[in-house]
Design a protein around this motif. Structure first.
Motif, PDB file in Angstrom:
ATOM      1  N   ILE A 176      -9.004  -5.095  -2.986  1.00 33.90           N
ATOM      2  CA  ILE A 176      -8.705  -3.697  -2.671  1.00 33.90           C
ATOM      3  C   ILE A 176      -7.531  -3.178  -3.493  1.00 33.90           C
ATOM      4  N   GLU A 177      -6.577  -4.068  -3.764  1.00 32.99           N
ATOM      5  CA  GLU A 177      -5.354  -3.644  -4.451  1.00 32.99           C
ATOM      6  C   GLU A 177      -5.606  -3.149  -5.872  1.00 32.99           C
ATOM      7  N   ASN A 178      -6.817  -3.379  -6.408  1.00 33.44           N
ATOM      8  CA  ASN A 178      -7.138  -2.889  -7.752  1.00 33.44           C
ATOM      9  C   ASN A 178      -7.369  -1.385  -7.785  1.00 33.44           C
ATOM     10  N   PHE A 179      -7.426  -0.754  -6.612  1.00 37.71           N
ATOM     11  CA  PHE A 179      -7.767   0.664  -6.534  1.00 37.71           C
ATOM     12  C   PHE A 179      -6.618   1.457  -5.932  1.00 37.71           C
ATOM     13  N   SER A 180      -6.552   2.722  -6.320  1.00 31.80           N
ATOM     14  CA  SER A 180      -5.416   3.565  -5.962  1.00 31.80           C
ATOM     15  C   SER A 180      -5.458   4.008  -4.503  1.00 31.80           C
ATOM     16  N   ASP A 181      -4.279   4.006  -3.868  1.00 27.93           N
ATOM     17  CA  ASP A 181      -4.119   4.503  -2.512  1.00 27.93           C
ATOM     18  C   ASP A 181      -3.801   5.999  -2.479  1.00 27.93           C
TER      19      ASP A 181
END
Length: 416
Positions: free
Chosen positions: A29-34
């Motif tokens: 998940i951390e590969n994508f922007s929050d």
């Protein structure tokens, strides 16, 4: 939600933030922007989108002119950019943030048939609601005693690169009502990589009906994780049609229907087309928990190029007098592709009826030879056979909506 409920939801989500899904490829998940980015401004009219976006939306069943629709909703990235709640007197359509502010009783439906700690994708969706103090996604409700033939259309659109889009949707069919929903999910042409998590909770009151038709058209490097739960009460009917024929990085979805009311019925029909190196793990589960409940899971899968398709189905009968049927047929068009059929029947009571059939194979040479002997090219012959294989009777829809759904299927399988 009340303070205790909110605390429990977020505490459960916090504990599951690193919890992998039970099945399917794992995604970081951390590969994508929050960031709550948004590629489109708020719209006064759905038809104000540019021509390219209009064509993209049309491919997933969303008509920007809103012809023959009872309501519309469009979310781009994390923002609700358009809602039309004024077309029908029988249907309510609004963003979830608006609905939660308007109806305090809505808390009784949040995170009840999809749990926040199911896996890290549901956990992330729940925690994002806390972080932004708002809720993305849509709320659709049919009013008691109404029967709206025209469908609500809802679209989840990703317009920015490397976005993680989350949505929490709640759909309620009140007693003695009927609701149709077409939901389309798509990305902009210039999107190379993104992630979508859609949590959908559906509730069918006694003698109600929901038909839910979902069409996916993602970019090749999009990671997709829908999470769906459906609760059926007495004499209610739920029909789910799912169509995916465009390439995708990975998708894993296993919607579950809980037939908790007597004479309730759940039907799942899916068409999966694997292209390029897509990894598709899609199935449906029906839990038959009440007398005379019925369930059907029917899927058609076609793999080509280097795609992998896991086609799952699970029927569970827990009380006497229930009936269920599971059917999975697959067609392998490439030696480098794969279809893995996983049919499951589970019975924990006597005096019930459940059956399944599964078949995976290649196109028959006899069928190809028959068509080519009549002047049809081999390529066109193969296309005709695939189209015929994917042709599925759209059960239980009004004639006009069935025709629209069949048109979406035809558009989706173009080029396969």
């Amino acid at each position: 939600m009340d303070v205790l409920s909110v605390r429990n939801v977020y505490e459960d989500a916090e504990r599951a933030i690193n919890k992998k899904a039970a099945i399917g490829a794992d995604v970081t998940i951390e590969n994508f922007s929050d960031e709550a980015v948004n590629a489109l401004d708020l719209l006064d009219d759905l038809d104000d989108v540019d021509k390219k976006t209009k064509n993209t939306l049309l491919k997933v069943g969303v008509d920007t002119e809103e012809n023959n629709r009872s309501g519309s909703f469009l979310q781009v990235d994390q923002t609700n950019v358009f809602t039309n709640n004024s077309i029908s007197d029988s249907i309510e359509v609004m963003g979830m943030a608006v609905a939660m502010d308007k109806y305090k009783w809505l808390e009784d439906y949040l995170w009840k048939v999809v749990k926040p700690d199911a896996d890290k994708y549901t956990a992330k969706t729940a925690l994002r609601e806390k972080e932004t103090e708002t809720v993305s996604g849509y709320f659709v409700r049919s009013l008691p005693g109404t029967k709206e033939v025209m469908p609500v259309q809802a679209c989840m659109f990703i317009g920015d690169e490397a976005v993680m889009q989350t949505a929490h949707n709640v759909i309620i069919a009140e007693e003695n009502s009927e609701l149709h929903l077409i939901t389309g999910c798509a990305t902009g042409d210039d999107i190379a990589s993104a992630m979508h998590v859609g949590v959908s909770e559906m509730y069918l009151k006694p003698n109600s009906k929901i038909t839910f038709t979902m069409v996916h058209n993602w970019a090749e490097q999009v990671e997709v994780r829908p999470r769906t739960g459906v609760k059926l009460m007495d004499d209610s009917t739920y029909i789910n049609n799912y169509i995916l024929t465009s390439p995708v990085s990975t998708i894993q979805s296993y919607p579950t229907a809980y037939c908790d009311g007597k004479n309730s019925r759940a039907i799942f029909q899916s068409i999966q087309g694997g292209k390029k190196d897509s990894i598709i793990d899609v199935g449906s589960r029906v839990l038959l928990n009440a007398p005379n409940a019925k369930g059907e899971v029917i899927s058609r899968a076609v793999s080509q190029d280097e795609s992998k398709i896991y086609s799952r189905g699970h029927l569970s009968g827990t009380v006497p007098g229930v009936k269920g049927h599971l059917e999975c047929h697959g067609l392998v068009l490439s030696d480098d592709s794969m279809i893995y059929a996983v049919p499951e029947l589970e019975a924990s009571s006597a005096n019930l009826e459940m059956s399944h059939e599964a078949a995976v194979g290649k196109i028959s040479e006899d069928e190809i030879n028959y068509l080519t002997s009549r002047g049809i090219s081999e390529e066109d012959a193969e296309s005709m056979i695939v189209r015929g294989f994917l042709n599925m009777d759209i059960t239980g829809l009004p004639d006009e909506l069935a025709a629209q759904t069949q048109m979406m299927i035809d558009m989706s399988v173009d080029g396969m």
